[in-house]
Scaffold this active site. Structure first.
Site, PDB file in Angstrom:
ATOM      1  N   GLY B 132     -45.446  -6.249  91.776  1.00 61.09           N
ATOM      2  CA  GLY B 132     -44.879  -7.485  92.324  1.00 61.09           C
ATOM      3  C   GLY B 132     -45.514  -8.702  91.680  1.00 61.09           C
ATOM      4  CB  SER B 134     -41.423 -12.170  88.073  1.00 57.75           C
ATOM      5  OG  SER B 134     -41.887 -11.811  86.807  1.00 57.75           O
ATOM      6  CB  SER B 166     -38.782  -2.225  87.476  1.00 56.04           C
ATOM      7  OG  SER B 166     -38.310  -3.179  86.559  1.00 56.04           O
ATOM      8  CD  GLU B 251     -48.469  -4.857  80.950  1.00 58.03           C
ATOM      9  OE1 GLU B 251     -49.403  -5.523  81.401  1.00 58.03           O
ATOM     10  OE2 GLU B 251     -47.299  -5.245  80.937  1.00 58.03           O
TER      11      GLU B 251
END
Lengths: 358, 391
Positions: B132, B134, B166, B251
């Site tokens: 969580g 944006s 997502s 990442e």
């Protein structure tokens, strides 16, 4: 840090000091007229930097191909006008045929059989033909070439040199041989393809170094040049372009140095898998470096504005070299065609296994 | 300048990683032949059953300590697993975030209780995480998040809205970046990461945001006074920004940034067959060269960041940004070459795999240069390194 990394760091420091001290604007200007810098070459010899990566038993200075790559990268950052890559290539070719590398600057003719014929008469080999665009032929104490399955070494007294130059003013001479006597000759298993690939790898390393310097110059300049009341480096338009250039340069260097590591590890292996990995590495290095040259040269010149295209400013010494080197030993289209054909012939199901093999 | 202490000449996968590659590849081939999933490009699919099979082989959280369900294997072994999953377009969404982001964050910043609670569950494939980050008003400018947590007895009350989350509609829990202290002079202070149970916490509402092809993977998530106990704050209260940015290097530099369209390249080569079209050779050769190079850079970062490499503390965040920037554009080069070399009208429902992959890649292409740091933000970061601290 492993012992081999330490040796390389020492070598790089030595090279860095030497080129910083001895390659000045004056050196470069003089070399552009004469095609090379003999005083700089003398310094390199004093520091035993030529023939790094050529076995000591073959008259070289020992060390690995990656050690040689480290020195060559730094030489290219300084646009050093000397046949270092050529001497390395000649040394490797001679060593591969069991011949000793002679003292002094050497060069290699990239093409052999296509342009010359070598005939043995009694105990003597004689070579006839015209070799075009031989790098630094005028500076070389020996010309090394591959023809008729043999490595030959010839002395300047036996051939004629007609001066030529590349975009950056580096000597790219024509060599005419008329029944020229080979001082040394030995049969070799090294093929033209292998020689050409080694040359391409060395040029990719050089392109990486030259582009690093171009990027450094552009960043320094952007940090000084004031327009609209601000350093141009503070404009996002400039930052975004320099960042893109940074990616291109990092990729060129990463590809070239990685490829040197692969070639070094697979040296002497003749299996199909090893041959394929060497083609993949060398082609990737030359293609990526040449692609990077196109982008990075355009961006670094653009950031400099008009000052970058003047004779007195140092940028062109590295950008014109990078642009010349991308054409030598096969340009990116030539290598991409070879690599693409090989990938397609191996087939779809071999694509990822080949890419992920190492 | 970049990759300063990286030795590219020594980049080599250890035998253990090569052996593992063979195992993962055989497993995936078996799964495809058995029809357990249909490969799709663009977005990894969420398939809990598949994730459990991967977990059963010990391939989720492979680098984690054994006491938390890991295998204590190297980053390079994890790298190899990721590569094979991408090459096979495997449906990894149910464990991707846990394996790559939330797991490592928990390991680094989490309390013993949190590690015990979540890591073994992620490694078993029993628990899926979402992120969580944006919000409607915070995309690239993440530090501007307005979701707030207010201190209450025993924990926090969180309120706000997250977007582009997502798989929040399938995940069990998610990390919520929120403000735990009012914004002061340093806007990076006062942010915290809270772990919120999506399925059981009262006050959490998940609504779909449909992708432009109609598919549902992202969501908006509303948090209305959701209670989060004190022990579900990740790391230190107020240090959320530092925690997030410290995880970025791995990442951003992984194979998922340049390999998601690789199966299209493979199908392109299949479609071209024995053609002796020089134009095709040249394009395939160039794509191969660029992938080979990106992979060396990505490998170099994975190797350097591996704690076992002895390079602890090396900062490759800028290099990772470089890999992501170039990787995401590379993915589109494959898509473009495929459409230029094979004249076809791509369709998402095409029966032919090449044509379907091409359609999926075209439709999903805009996403990769936006998620995980836009091109422009990444380049600003890269320029900062190049230009130093400009005054």
């Amino acid at each position: 840090m492993s012992a081999s990394t330490e040796v390389r760091t020492l070598l790089a420091d030595t090279a860095q000091r030497l080129f910083t001290a001895h390659v000045t604007q004056k050196t470069l200007e003089a070399a552009r007229d004469g095609g090379w810098s003999e005083p700089l070459w003398q310094e390199l010899e004093r520091a035993q930097l030529p023939l790094i990566g050529v076995p000591e038993a073959a008259g070289g200075a020992g060390g690995t191909l990656s050690d040689a790559a480290a020195v060559l990268r730094i030489a290219a950052r300084h646009a050093a006008p000397v046949p270092l890559a050529e001497t390395l290539l000649a040394g490797a070719l001679l060593a591969g045929a069991g011949l000793k590398a002679p003292h002094g600057a050497l060069t290699v003719a990239p093409d052999g059989d296509q342009q010359v014929t070598a005939v043995k008469a009694g105990a003597t080999w004689r070579v006839t033909g015209t070799l075009k665009r031989v790098p630094y032929a005028r500076a070389a104490r020996h010309l090394v070439l591959l023809a008729a399955g043999h490595v030959f070494s010839l002395e300047p007294a036996h051939y004629r040199v007609t001066p030529g130059r590349n975009l950056a003013g580096e000597a790219r001479d024509e060599v005419t041989l008329k029944h020229a006597v080979a001082r040394a000759a030995a049969p070799t298993t090294i093929t033209h393809e292998q020689l050409f690939a080694r040359g391409a790898l060395l040029r990719a390393i050089q392109i990486g170094g030259a582009l690093e310097r171009a990027l450094q110059l552009a960043c320094d300049y952007a940090g000084q040049r004031v327009q609209f009341g601000r350093k141009i480096a503070q404009f996002q338009a400039i930052q975004q372009e320099l960042a893109r250039c940074g990616g291109e340069v990092a990729a060129a260097v990463a590809a070239a140095l990685s490829a040197a590591g692969v070639v070094e590890r697979l040296e002497g292996e003749t299996g199909a898998a090893a041959t394929q990995q060497v083609l993949l590495a060398v082609a990737a290095a030359k293609i990526r470096a040449a692609d990077a040259a196109r982008e990075a040269v355009a961006i670094t010149h653009q950031v400099h504005g008009a000052i970058g295209v003047t004779d007195e400013y140092a940028l062109h010494y590295v950008t014109l070299r990078a642009l010349s080197w991308r054409e030598e030993f096969g340009n990116e289209a030539w290598w991409a065609t070879q690599l693409g054909r090989a990938m397609q012939q191996a087939g779809a199901d071999a694509c990822w296994p080949t890419l992920s093999a190492a | 300048m970049f990759f300063d202490n990286v030795d590219f000449s020594a980049l080599e996968l250890p035998p253990a990683a090569l052996e593992l590659r063979g195992e993962v590849r055989a497993f995936l081939q078996h799964e495809i032949v058995a029809g357990s999933y249909v490969p799709h490009l663009g977005h990894a699919e969420f398939d809990l059953e598949f994730t459990r099979k991967v977990a059963a082989r010990g391939w989720i959280g492979v680098t984690w300590p054994k006491q938390y369900g890991g295998q204590e294997r190297s980053y390079l072994e994890r790298f190899v697993i990721t590569e094979e999953m991408l090459a096979a377009a495997a449906p990894c969404a149910a464990h991707w975030f846990g394996d790559r982001q939330t797991g490592p964050s928990l390991l680094r910043h989490g309390s013993e209780m949190l590690k015990q609670k979540y890591l073994p569950a992620i490694a078993r494939g029993d628990m899926a995480f979402a992120l969580g980050m944006s919000e409607p008003g915070s995309g690239s400018d993440l530090a501007s998040v307005r979701t707030r947590a207010e201190k209450v007895e025993g924990g926090w009350h969180v309120s706000g809205q997250k977007v582009w989350t997502s798989w929040a509609h399938k995940a069990d829990a998610f990390f919520v970046l929120c403000r735990t202290a009012p914004q002061g002079e340093d806007r990076h202070q006062g942010l915290s990461q809270l772990i919120v149970d999506i399925k059981t916490s009262p006050g959490v509402t998940v609504r779909p945001i449909r992708f432009m092809n109609g598919e549902h993977h992202f969501n908006e998530v509303f948090l209305d006074n959701v209670f989060v106990p004190d022990d579900h704050v990740l790391g230190e209260v107020g240090q959320g920004w530092k925690q997030i940015t410290s995880e970025l290097a791995l990442e951003r530099s992984g194979p998922e940034r340049y390999m998601t369209t690789l199966p299209l390249l493979v199908e392109l080569i299949r479609r071209l067959g024995a053609s002796d079209d020089v134009r095709a050779h040249e394009m395939v050769g160039r794509l191969t060269a660029r992938l080979w190079t990106l992979r060396r850079m990505s490998l170099a970062i994975a190797l350097a960041l591996d704690p076992a490499s002895g390079n602890a503390g090396v900062d490759l965040a800028t290099e990772a940004a470089l890999v992501k920037d170039m990787g995401t554009f590379y993915e589109r080069e494959i898509t473009d070459a495929a459409r230029l070399l094979v004249a076809t009208e791509p369709a998402l429902d095409a029966a032919d795999t090449f044509e379907r992959y091409l359609a999926e890649c075209i439709v999903c292409a805009p996403v990769s240069t936006i998620r995980g740091g836009t091109t422009q933000v990444l380049r600003t970061l890269i320029a900062r390194r190049l230009l130093g601290a400009l005054k």
